[in-house]
Design a protein around this motif. Structure first.
Motif, PDB file in Angstrom:
ATOM      1  N   LYS A 277       0.753  -1.178   0.155  1.00  0.00           N
ATOM      2  CA  LYS A 277       0.017  -0.021  -0.064  1.00  0.00           C
ATOM      3  C   LYS A 277       0.967   1.190   0.009  1.00  0.00           C
ATOM      4  N   MET A 278       1.765   1.100   0.740  1.00  0.00           N
ATOM      5  CA  MET A 278       2.948   2.366   0.609  1.00  0.00           C
ATOM      6  C   MET A 278       3.631   2.778  -0.502  1.00  0.00           C
ATOM      7  N   LEU A 279       4.068   1.610  -1.072  1.00  0.00           N
ATOM      8  CA  LEU A 279       4.755   1.668  -2.578  1.00  0.00           C
ATOM      9  C   LEU A 279       3.681   2.158  -3.719  1.00  0.00           C
ATOM     10  N   TYR A 280       2.636   1.431  -3.452  1.00  0.00           N
ATOM     11  CA  TYR A 280       1.327   1.925  -4.528  1.00  0.00           C
ATOM     12  C   TYR A 280       1.320   3.777  -4.192  1.00  0.00           C
ATOM     13  N   GLY A 281       1.026   3.912  -3.156  1.00  0.00           N
ATOM     14  CA  GLY A 281       1.009   5.515  -2.719  1.00  0.00           C
ATOM     15  C   GLY A 281       2.203   6.428  -3.385  1.00  0.00           C
TER      16      GLY A 281
END
Length: 306
Positions: A277-281
């Motif tokens: 989720k962090m990398l997607y963000g």
């Protein structure tokens, strides 16, 4: 339902005996979604700190384990959901360092079901599991609830391991990234890692937290932790609430497609509840033009894919 009690004799309670890999490695990856906008992407591999206590779990637990040992107890009590990485890390720490551990698990109905892999690992590491209903869990810090679930003399570590000690422990993460990063992204569950990371960064650096739960409550929680740990707000930080995927342990087809693609590009299996989720963000922000050319973006890899 209770887990299995550890038969391991107590060992040293000093976390340094576990020989953590610190500072954790920093690795640059070539990603065209960043490169074509003049950005560098680097991965802060906190997942490599220790095989059983990776990432922010080490950084948050280590000062709490020291405090527990200094208090004279060898018993830990903490809290989490059915898939809590924090419960797993606390159970592992107990096995390795000779602490008895008790985990209060949200969901009374889980007591009648087979343990999922996360809780089974906790039990195998010697953690006693106490299942409580959700109403009781919401009152987990009330003295009467603690009295009912805590072994005598147990040292209480909050859900997710986030307290003032944990925030101070995570300050070292920010210091390790001084003069390296312009922007640092980190996944957020209970806010302790972001609170400490932002405090440790230097002038001109900023941190972006990506909550994995919905609800919009985390900003006040990070502020509370910074007040307790450092006396007030510290560092330049913000939250981007768009990438929780529907809530904790929930995913979307878009998130899964991104994670699969990132793994294929870079050969790094992604932990899906937080790291993906962090990398997607961060990738979305890069594609939106949120970062000026020349920016070095660091993604903190806080956990391992299991």
């Amino acid at each position: 339902m209770d887990g299995v009690t550890s038969d391991n004799p107590p060992g040293t309670a000093d976390p340094a005996a576990l020989q953590p890999l610190l500072p954790s490695p920093l690795v640059e990856v070539a990603d065209p979604r960043f490169a074509r906008r003049g950005l560098r992407l680097l991965l802060k591999r906190d997942d490599l700190i220790h095989p059983d206590l990776p990432g922010n779990k080490w950084r948050k637990l280590e000062p709490n384990l020291r405090a527990a040992a200094a208090s004279g107890t060898r018993s830990l009590l903490t809290f989490g959901g059915a898939y809590s990485n924090h419960l797993r890390a606390t159970a592992a720490a107990g096995r390795l360092l000779g602490f008895e551990t008790t985990g209060v698990v949200r969901g009374e109905e889980l007591a009648a079901r087979p343990l999922n892999p996360s809780l089974a690992r906790c039990a195998a590491d010697g953690m006693r599991l106490r299942f409580v209903d959700r109403a009781t869990y919401r009152r987990k810090t009330d003295p009467e609830v603690l009295a009912a679930v805590a072994p005598p003399g147990a040292f209480v570590i909050p859900e997710g391991g986030s307290n003032a000690a944990a925030a101070r422990g995570c300050e070292a993460l920010g210091r390790e990234l001084r003069d390296v990063a312009d922007v640092v992204g980190v996944a957020c569950g209970t806010g302790g890692t972001l609170a400490g990371l932002a405090a440790g960064l230097g002038r001109g650096q900023r941190a972006i937290g990506f909550p994995v739960l919905k609800g919009g409550f985390l900003e006040e929680e990070v502020l509370r932790l910074q007040r307790e740990a450092f006396g007030g707000r510290r560092g330049d930080w913000m939250l981007d609430e768009r990438f929780h995927g529907g809530g904790y342990a929930k995913r979307t087809p878009g998130l899964d497609a991104f994670a699969d693609d990132f793994e294929e590009r870079h050969g790094l299996p992604l932990e899906r509840l937080y790291v993906a989720k962090m990398l997607y963000g961060l990738t979305t922000l890069a594609e939106e033009g949120a970062f000026t050319p020349g920016t070095s973006v660091v993604a903190v890899i806080t956990g391992t894919a299991r």
